[in-house]
Design a protein around this motif. Structure first.
Motif, PDB file in Angstrom:
ATOM      1  N   GLY A   1       0.831  -1.211   0.000  1.00  0.00           N
ATOM      2  CA  GLY A   1       0.000   0.000   0.000  1.00  0.00           C
ATOM      3  C   GLY A   1       0.863   1.258   0.000  1.00  0.00           C
ATOM      4  O   GLY A   1       0.588   2.224  -0.723  1.00  0.00           O
ATOM      5  N   ALA A   2       1.961   1.214   0.775  1.00  0.00           N
ATOM      6  CA  ALA A   2       2.830   2.382   0.895  1.00  0.00           C
ATOM      7  C   ALA A   2       3.498   2.708  -0.432  1.00  0.00           C
ATOM      8  O   ALA A   2       3.492   3.861  -0.880  1.00  0.00           O
ATOM      9  CB  ALA A   2       3.876   2.113   1.973  1.00  0.00           C
ATOM     10  N   VAL A   3       4.045   1.687  -1.085  1.00  0.00           N
ATOM     11  CA  VAL A   3       4.771   1.946  -2.344  1.00  0.00           C
ATOM     12  C   VAL A   3       3.793   2.341  -3.451  1.00  0.00           C
ATOM     13  O   VAL A   3       4.107   3.190  -4.313  1.00  0.00           O
ATOM     14  CB  VAL A   3       5.655   0.727  -2.742  1.00  0.00           C
ATOM     15  CG1 VAL A   3       4.850  -0.394  -3.368  1.00  0.00           C
ATOM     16  CG2 VAL A   3       6.760   1.148  -3.684  1.00  0.00           C
ATOM     17  N   PHE A   4       2.607   1.762  -3.406  1.00  0.00           N
ATOM     18  CA  PHE A   4       1.597   2.103  -4.408  1.00  0.00           C
ATOM     19  C   PHE A   4       1.182   3.567  -4.248  1.00  0.00           C
ATOM     20  O   PHE A   4       1.036   4.309  -5.243  1.00  0.00           O
ATOM     21  CB  PHE A   4       0.403   1.171  -4.236  1.00  0.00           C
ATOM     22  CG  PHE A   4      -0.418   0.992  -5.477  1.00  0.00           C
ATOM     23  CD1 PHE A   4      -0.138   1.688  -6.644  1.00  0.00           C
ATOM     24  CD2 PHE A   4      -1.491   0.105  -5.477  1.00  0.00           C
ATOM     25  CE1 PHE A   4      -0.897   1.516  -7.781  1.00  0.00           C
ATOM     26  CE2 PHE A   4      -2.253  -0.073  -6.609  1.00  0.00           C
ATOM     27  CZ  PHE A   4      -1.960   0.634  -7.761  1.00  0.00           C
ATOM     28  N   ALA A   5       1.030   4.002  -2.999  1.00  0.00           N
ATOM     29  CA  ALA A   5       0.662   5.398  -2.735  1.00  0.00           C
ATOM     30  C   ALA A   5       1.774   6.335  -3.198  1.00  0.00           C
ATOM     31  O   ALA A   5       1.521   7.391  -3.797  1.00  0.00           O
ATOM     32  CB  ALA A   5       0.395   5.582  -1.242  1.00  0.00           C
ATOM     33  N   LEU A   6       3.001   5.917  -2.947  1.00  0.00           N
ATOM     34  CA  LEU A   6       4.157   6.736  -3.330  1.00  0.00           C
ATOM     35  C   LEU A   6       4.203   6.932  -4.844  1.00  0.00           C
ATOM     36  O   LEU A   6       4.336   8.057  -5.348  1.00  0.00           O
ATOM     37  CB  LEU A   6       5.428   6.016  -2.843  1.00  0.00           C
ATOM     38  CG  LEU A   6       6.699   6.830  -2.702  1.00  0.00           C
ATOM     39  CD1 LEU A   6       6.520   7.936  -1.681  1.00  0.00           C
ATOM     40  CD2 LEU A   6       7.842   5.904  -2.277  1.00  0.00           C
TER      41      LEU A   6
ATOM     42  N   TYR B   1      -5.231  -7.944   4.365  1.00  0.00           N
ATOM     43  CA  TYR B   1      -4.313  -7.346   3.392  1.00  0.00           C
ATOM     44  C   TYR B   1      -4.872  -6.000   2.906  1.00  0.00           C
ATOM     45  O   TYR B   1      -4.155  -4.997   2.841  1.00  0.00           O
ATOM     46  CB  TYR B   1      -4.129  -8.304   2.207  1.00  0.00           C
ATOM     47  CG  TYR B   1      -2.868  -8.063   1.420  1.00  0.00           C
ATOM     48  CD1 TYR B   1      -1.756  -8.872   1.599  1.00  0.00           C
ATOM     49  CD2 TYR B   1      -2.777  -7.011   0.502  1.00  0.00           C
ATOM     50  CE1 TYR B   1      -0.596  -8.652   0.892  1.00  0.00           C
ATOM     51  CE2 TYR B   1      -1.617  -6.794  -0.205  1.00  0.00           C
ATOM     52  CZ  TYR B   1      -0.523  -7.622  -0.007  1.00  0.00           C
ATOM     53  OH  TYR B   1       0.628  -7.388  -0.712  1.00  0.00           O
ATOM     54  N   ASP B   2      -6.169  -5.995   2.565  1.00  0.00           N
ATOM     55  CA  ASP B   2      -6.816  -4.762   2.083  1.00  0.00           C
ATOM     56  C   ASP B   2      -6.704  -3.667   3.145  1.00  0.00           C
ATOM     57  O   ASP B   2      -6.326  -2.524   2.852  1.00  0.00           O
ATOM     58  CB  ASP B   2      -8.306  -5.016   1.796  1.00  0.00           C
ATOM     59  CG  ASP B   2      -8.509  -5.967   0.619  1.00  0.00           C
ATOM     60  OD1 ASP B   2      -7.527  -6.234  -0.095  1.00  0.00           O
ATOM     61  OD2 ASP B   2      -9.647  -6.441   0.428  1.00  0.00           O
ATOM     62  N   TYR B   3      -7.042  -4.019   4.372  1.00  0.00           N
ATOM     63  CA  TYR B   3      -7.081  -3.030   5.448  1.00  0.00           C
ATOM     64  C   TYR B   3      -5.685  -2.466   5.721  1.00  0.00           C
ATOM     65  O   TYR B   3      -5.482  -1.246   5.728  1.00  0.00           O
ATOM     66  CB  TYR B   3      -7.668  -3.663   6.718  1.00  0.00           C
ATOM     67  CG  TYR B   3      -7.714  -2.709   7.880  1.00  0.00           C
ATOM     68  CD1 TYR B   3      -8.682  -1.703   7.935  1.00  0.00           C
ATOM     69  CD2 TYR B   3      -6.775  -2.783   8.898  1.00  0.00           C
ATOM     70  CE1 TYR B   3      -8.714  -0.804   8.995  1.00  0.00           C
ATOM     71  CE2 TYR B   3      -6.794  -1.890   9.956  1.00  0.00           C
ATOM     72  CZ  TYR B   3      -7.768  -0.906   9.999  1.00  0.00           C
ATOM     73  OH  TYR B   3      -7.789  -0.017  11.032  1.00  0.00           O
ATOM     74  N   VAL B   4      -4.720  -3.354   5.907  1.00  0.00           N
ATOM     75  CA  VAL B   4      -3.360  -2.892   6.238  1.00  0.00           C
ATOM     76  C   VAL B   4      -2.757  -2.143   5.042  1.00  0.00           C
ATOM     77  O   VAL B   4      -2.027  -1.157   5.231  1.00  0.00           O
ATOM     78  CB  VAL B   4      -2.472  -4.073   6.694  1.00  0.00           C
ATOM     79  CG1 VAL B   4      -1.059  -3.607   7.006  1.00  0.00           C
ATOM     80  CG2 VAL B   4      -3.064  -4.745   7.914  1.00  0.00           C
ATOM     81  N   GLY B   5      -3.068  -2.582   3.829  1.00  0.00           N
ATOM     82  CA  GLY B   5      -2.570  -1.892   2.634  1.00  0.00           C
ATOM     83  C   GLY B   5      -3.074  -0.467   2.577  1.00  0.00           C
ATOM     84  O   GLY B   5      -2.316   0.467   2.266  1.00  0.00           O
ATOM     85  N   VAL B   6      -4.344  -0.266   2.899  1.00  0.00           N
ATOM     86  CA  VAL B   6      -4.915   1.088   2.907  1.00  0.00           C
ATOM     87  C   VAL B   6      -4.252   1.922   4.011  1.00  0.00           C
ATOM     88  O   VAL B   6      -3.943   3.112   3.804  1.00  0.00           O
ATOM     89  CB  VAL B   6      -6.453   1.035   3.070  1.00  0.00           C
ATOM     90  CG1 VAL B   6      -7.026   2.422   3.344  1.00  0.00           C
ATOM     91  CG2 VAL B   6      -7.093   0.466   1.814  1.00  0.00           C
ATOM     92  N   VAL B   7      -3.990   1.297   5.142  1.00  0.00           N
ATOM     93  CA  VAL B   7      -3.287   2.007   6.223  1.00  0.00           C
ATOM     94  C   VAL B   7      -1.907   2.470   5.725  1.00  0.00           C
ATOM     95  O   VAL B   7      -1.495   3.616   5.954  1.00  0.00           O
ATOM     96  CB  VAL B   7      -3.152   1.123   7.488  1.00  0.00           C
ATOM     97  CG1 VAL B   7      -2.233   1.744   8.521  1.00  0.00           C
ATOM     98  CG2 VAL B   7      -4.522   0.858   8.101  1.00  0.00           C
ATOM     99  N   GLY B   8      -1.206   1.571   4.995  1.00  0.00           N
ATOM    100  CA  GLY B   8       0.110   1.912   4.439  1.00  0.00           C
ATOM    101  C   GLY B   8       0.019   3.091   3.496  1.00  0.00           C
ATOM    102  O   GLY B   8       0.845   4.026   3.552  1.00  0.00           O
ATOM    103  N   SER B   9      -0.990   3.088   2.640  1.00  0.00           N
ATOM    104  CA  SER B   9      -1.138   4.192   1.676  1.00  0.00           C
ATOM    105  C   SER B   9      -1.523   5.481   2.411  1.00  0.00           C
ATOM    106  O   SER B   9      -1.097   6.580   2.031  1.00  0.00           O
ATOM    107  CB  SER B   9      -2.180   3.836   0.615  1.00  0.00           C
ATOM    108  OG  SER B   9      -3.477   3.931   1.149  1.00  0.00           O
ATOM    109  N   TYR B  10      -2.304   5.355   3.483  1.00  0.00           N
ATOM    110  CA  TYR B  10      -2.711   6.520   4.280  1.00  0.00           C
ATOM    111  C   TYR B  10      -1.469   7.174   4.910  1.00  0.00           C
ATOM    112  O   TYR B  10      -1.275   8.387   4.813  1.00  0.00           O
ATOM    113  CB  TYR B  10      -3.693   6.061   5.370  1.00  0.00           C
ATOM    114  CG  TYR B  10      -4.137   7.154   6.313  1.00  0.00           C
ATOM    115  CD1 TYR B  10      -5.267   7.913   6.037  1.00  0.00           C
ATOM    116  CD2 TYR B  10      -3.428   7.418   7.476  1.00  0.00           C
ATOM    117  CE1 TYR B  10      -5.677   8.912   6.903  1.00  0.00           C
ATOM    118  CE2 TYR B  10      -3.825   8.420   8.348  1.00  0.00           C
ATOM    119  CZ  TYR B  10      -4.955   9.166   8.066  1.00  0.00           C
ATOM    120  OH  TYR B  10      -5.358  10.156   8.916  1.00  0.00           O
TER     121      TYR B  10
END
Lengths: 270, 251
Positions: free
Chosen positions: A73-78, A168-177
């Protein structure tokens, strides 16, 4: 005619042989899966085996799923944040990551992580049991090995992969947040608003359906490979490698066809 | 009684069993000997229904195994106990759980007997009392075989199949396992089928010896009759065993 055959047969004979071998293997796999389905509904029901496998597949995969989901999620947001900034649309980062995670990345990556962590172990364990005659020993003790060994693993994966996908969905969104708000400086309000606006329950459901199908397939493939292991330790290694490779390829190919079906009949119907 | 009639089996086009005819009498020890790769284990697997014959029949106490469905065959297997070549103990279970396994499985849906007492009794019978808490990885080869035997007899079967019970064991342990096979037969009056290539062991324990060679039974009889056999393959087997014993003395 003979000359044509002489030119063509060195190419087509091995191709034909491998096609016949592959279809034979597919047929045996289908028979194996059919047996597993039949034995799922026949007593005795071994709830202790089910819960043991669910713990192994699900609970013990939690941390690795959470870790990979956060950074995905973090790298996708980046990456998407950098692109959206060209159009002054950074607030779309949350929605983009949310949609991608729930529809595609969540189920696919969760299934691949479960393949790597749990299904490889299943193939190795069943393979070792086969070459050390433990599976034969089960049969001699009037216990059906498919019911005792295979059914709990398939059921556990079919149930647990969707649950791990939700995580996975939840933590991924947290990473992107975290990356979107604290690193890229996106405004929290529009970020969350777009996320709520664009991500529907159907997106989540479609991902979970995919995850359940992936879970069923990877467990059935890995158990099949392990169950039919031959030739000692070398055979166990070969079966484990094949289980991981075939499962990963199956996830990606099946994903395309499932996505086509879901886009056509679930999401576009609205 | 076990009757094997015209048994044929091939794997990938290679014939392993080429028409086996053999009668295994009830309550006796029958040892099937033969060189490695002669089809002994394949024959044993047919007796318990782990393999289906290409041709021929295996009839156990009047029941043709090929005529049974998978469920009936499963139930029928409760008459058998089997000791595998490497014991085939479940790695993930303790000795207690391994020996108790057939007992628990056969009592599913019914009240369980005193499992720990029965397991301890069987372990004592094979000379290993008090090792229930150990894991299979902590046991020596001989101990594993004896635990395998305890598991095979826990349901008090009518027939016990032994797949190479003395292979890989030292001479003292070999004699100990032979004595166990004899005492099992004497105490429980069960039918025993032993697969082996150890002729000395076979002569010690057998009521009947059958020799399998190139997928066929070539000699059959009591140990005394077998010793006097004129069959070249049987003679070669006996002489090789004698040479092995003499080699030690000469040295």
């Amino acid at each position: 005619m003979e000359r044509v055959l002489a030119i063509v047969s060195p190419v087509f004979t091995p191709l034909g042989r491998s096609l016949i071998a592959a279809s034979g293997e597919l047929g045996r796999w289908c028979e194996f899966v059919w047996q597993a389905i039949l034995w799922t509904f026949r007593p005795p029901y071994r709830f202790d085996q089910f819960s043991k496998q669910m713990e192994f597949v699900g609970v013990k995969s939690t941390w690795i799923i959470a870790l990979t989901a956060f950074f995905t999620g973090a790298v996708f947001a980046l990456q998407s944040g950098k692109v959206y900034s060209l159009f002054n649309m950074e607030s779309m980062v949350g929605a983009t990551v949310g949609l991608s995670l729930t529809r595609e990345i969540g189920p696919v990556f969760a299934a691949i992580m479960v393949t790597a962590r749990a299904c490889s172990a299943m193939a190795a364990e069943l393979g070792t049991m086969r070459v050390t005659e433990q599976i034969d020993a089960l049969e001699t003790m009037a216990v059906n090995p498919i019911q005792y060994l295979v059914v709990p693993r398939i059921v556990a994966c079919t149930v647990m992969v969707p649950l791990l996908t939700m995580l996975y969905d939840y933590v991924g969104v947290v990473g992107s947040y975290v990356v979107g708000i604290y690193l890229l400086g996106i405004n929290e309000g529009p970020f969350m608003h777009r996320l709520y606006y664009y991500v529907d329950a159907d997106d989540i459901w479609s991902g979970l359906i995919k995850a359940a199908i992936f879970g069923f397939l990877i467990a059935a493939i890995s158990c099949y490979m392990g169950y039919h292991t031959r030739s000692g330790a070398k055979g166990v290694g070969k079966a484990t490698t094949r289980a991981v490779v075939v499962s990963a390829v199956t996830i990606l190919i099946t994903d395309y066809f499932l996505t086509t079906w879901i886009l056509e009949y679930v999401i576009n119907r609205q | 009684m076990i009757e094997i009639k015209g048994l044929h089996k091939s794997f990938d086009g290679v014939a392993i069993l080429k028409g086996i005819d053999l009668v295994i009498p009830k309550g006796k020890i029958t040892v099937i000997i033969g060189p490695s790769g002669s089809g002994k284990t394949v024959l044993l697997r047919h007796i318990i229904g782990l393999l289906k014959p290409d041709k021929g029949r295996v009839v156990v106490d009047g029941v043709d195994l090929a005529a049974l469905g998978s469920r009936e065959l499963n139930d029928f297997r409760r008459r058998f106990g089997m000791l595998f070549q490497n014991a085939a103990l479940f790695d993930s279970l303790s000795v207690l759980d391994n020996v108790a396994f057939p007992l628990i499985e056969s009592h599913r849906g019914r009240a369980l007997p005193d499992v720990e007492r029965i397991v301890e009794q069987k372990l004592a019978l094979v000379g290993l009392p008090g090792i229930g808490r150990k894991m299979p990885s902590e046991l020596s080869g001989g101990m594993r075989k004896r635990v395998g035997l305890a598991r095979a007899i826990v349901l008090e079967p009518k027939i016990i199949l032994y797949d190479e019970p003395t292979t890989g064991l030292d001479p003292i342990m070999t004699v100990a396992i032979d004595n166990l096979i004899l005492s099992m037969q004497q105490k429980l009056s069960i039918t025993s089928v032993v697969i082996s290539h150890d002729i000395d062991s076979a002569l010690r324990v057998a009521d009947q010896i059958a020799m399998i060679h190139d997928g066929r039974i070539i000699e059959r009889g009591s140990p005394e009759e077998f010793r006097r056999s004129e069959n070249p393959a049987a003679r070669e087997f006996l002489e090789a065993s004698g040479r092995k014993a003499n080699a030690g003395e000469v040295r």
